[in-house]
Enzyme design. Structure first.
Site, mmCIF file in Angstrom:
data_model
loop_
_atom_site.group_PDB
_atom_site.id
_atom_site.type_symbol
_atom_site.label_atom_id
_atom_site.label_comp_id
_atom_site.label_asym_id
_atom_site.label_seq_id
_atom_site.Cartn_x
_atom_site.Cartn_y
_atom_site.Cartn_z
ATOM 1 N N ILE A 156 0.855 -1.206 0.000
ATOM 2 C CA ILE A 156 0.000 0.000 0.000
ATOM 3 C C ILE A 156 0.886 1.249 0.000
ATOM 4 C CG2 ILE A 156 -1.836 1.278 1.182
ATOM 5 C CD1 ILE A 156 -2.712 -1.415 2.435
ATOM 6 N N ARG A 237 -2.907 1.208 11.665
ATOM 7 C CA ARG A 237 -3.807 0.792 12.736
ATOM 8 C C ARG A 237 -3.694 1.858 13.826
ATOM 9 N NH1 ARG A 237 -5.818 -2.075 9.580
ATOM 10 N NH2 ARG A 237 -6.180 -4.332 9.671
ATOM 11 N N GLU A 266 -12.031 1.317 17.847
ATOM 12 C CA GLU A 266 -12.963 1.523 16.728
ATOM 13 C C GLU A 266 -14.272 0.789 17.008
ATOM 14 O OE1 GLU A 266 -11.008 0.477 13.066
ATOM 15 O OE2 GLU A 266 -9.370 1.881 13.416
ATOM 16 N N HIS A 285 -12.289 4.055 9.047
ATOM 17 C CA HIS A 285 -11.527 2.864 8.607
ATOM 18 C C HIS A 285 -12.106 2.366 7.269
ATOM 19 C CE1 HIS A 285 -8.987 -0.758 10.133
ATOM 20 N NE2 HIS A 285 -8.919 -0.650 8.824
ATOM 21 N N SER A 288 -10.293 0.110 2.387
ATOM 22 C CA SER A 288 -10.577 -0.847 1.310
ATOM 23 C C SER A 288 -12.057 -0.883 0.946
ATOM 24 C CB SER A 288 -10.127 -2.240 1.745
ATOM 25 O OG SER A 288 -10.795 -2.593 2.946
#
Ligand code: DGY
Length: 325
Positions: A156, A237, A266, A285, A288
């Site tokens: 990434i 993260r 989260e 988040h 993706s």
């Protein structure tokens, strides 16, 4: 009797449809996996688990004597206690190779949003405050031709470097456990130590996986090294960042702003101090989370799961030592 599979949190259900003839699938969402009686009962019979962010540790594994595989519907697998899984012969898998471009798009989007203050300016227009030409009060900062520092130059990170270099003429610095020669060649990325990267970058993007070494990688010392004009972006993260130190750096203007897709806890609670700061752009988040990519991830996660359940070696096995058991 059909073999039992558990799905936890989120997997596109359509991808699981073809499995229903052969497997008994139980779906769990919005439950506490430590205490939910129905989930704990299902664990006793489960041979496979597929899903997102289930803490797979000794406590869970002790309750799942038949478990063969946990297939993560994510690239990250910091929810796995790998040693415990391997000890018990339980395979763990993830979904790399299908989400990198999508996640890099998202991280670049929040970087741009923070630099150009897009969420704030959106509210400025929608609340009727746009009544004259913009003044310095509303100005943002440039992204093109600036220095982009990427901590964690994996797949990434490389995609982010590509966007910065080819799309925005940015100068790329990176820090990583190992050199990424391909990124050096293709995107003129220069390897440097973390301190140099923090001192010289206009945008610091954190993309490392969460491990014991990267927990709280960004703390008070690190934010102090950054330029007061710099923006910090977290796409890794939440636990890689000391959030109290980040809040202090933002409040005292030690750094200019932040763009965050991930949080220590989260979903982040609505009254979290980070959410009260105007110089912070937040997203839930969503790295993706596009239709196309979530489908590919789910398909890959199902493939891994089925391999594990049918005695094959899954393509994305993250604890290969388990095969020596
Ligand atoms: C990943 O794949 O690890 C993303 O962060 C989604 O959890």
């Amino acid at each position: 009797m059909k073999r039992k599979i558990i799905t936890y949190n989120f997997v596109l259900t359509e991808v699981l449809e073809p499995l229903k003839n052969d497997y008994d699938i139980e779906f769990f969402e919005k439950i506490n996996p430590r205490t939910d009686a129905h989930f704990l009962q299902a664990l006793k019979e489960a041979e496979g688990i597929i899903g997102l962010a289930l803490p797979v540790d000794a406590e869970l594994l002790d309750r799942a004597p038949k478990l063969k595989i946990v297939s993560n519907n994510s690239t990250g697998y910091n929810n796995f206690k790998l040693e415990e899984m391997t000890k018990r012969g339980v395979m763990g898998t993830n979904t790399p190779g299908v989400l990198e471009g999508t996640t890099a798009d998202a991280i670049f989007a929040i970087l741009l949003a923070a630099a150009r203050r897009i969420p704030e300016m959106d509210q400025f227009v929608k609340t009727g405050r746009w009544q004259q030409h913009l003044t310095t009060e509303q100005f943002g900062i440039d992204v093109h031709h600036k220095t982009l520092g990427i901590i964690g130059m994996g797949r990434i990170g490389s995609e982010i470097a590509k966007r910065g270099h080819l799309g925005f003429d940015m100068n790329i610095l990176y820090h990583n456990r190992t050199r990424n020669l391909e990124a050096e060649k293709k995107y003129k990325a220069a390897y440097c130590d973390k301190e140099t990267l923090l001192k010289e970058s206009d945008f610091v993007v954190l993309m490392t996986p969460l491990t014991a070494e990267t927990e709280n990688l960004m703390g008070a010392q690190e934010f102090k090294l950054m330029k007061p004009s710099a923006i910090f972006v977290n796409g890794s993260r939440g636990k890689t960042v000391d959030e109290d130190a980040l809040i202090r750096a933002l409040k005292t203007k030690a750094i200019h702003g932040a763009a965050l897709d991930v949080y220590q806890i989260e979903p982040v609670r609505p009254n979290h101090p980070l959410l009260q700061l105007p110089n912070v752009v937040t997203t839930p988040h969503l790295g993706s989370a596009t239709f196309e990519t979530e489908q590919k991830m789910a398909q890959l996660a199902v493939k891994n799961l089925l391999a594990g359940l049918t005695g094959k070696v899954p393509k994305n096995l993250v604890n290969p030592d388990v095969l020596n058991n």
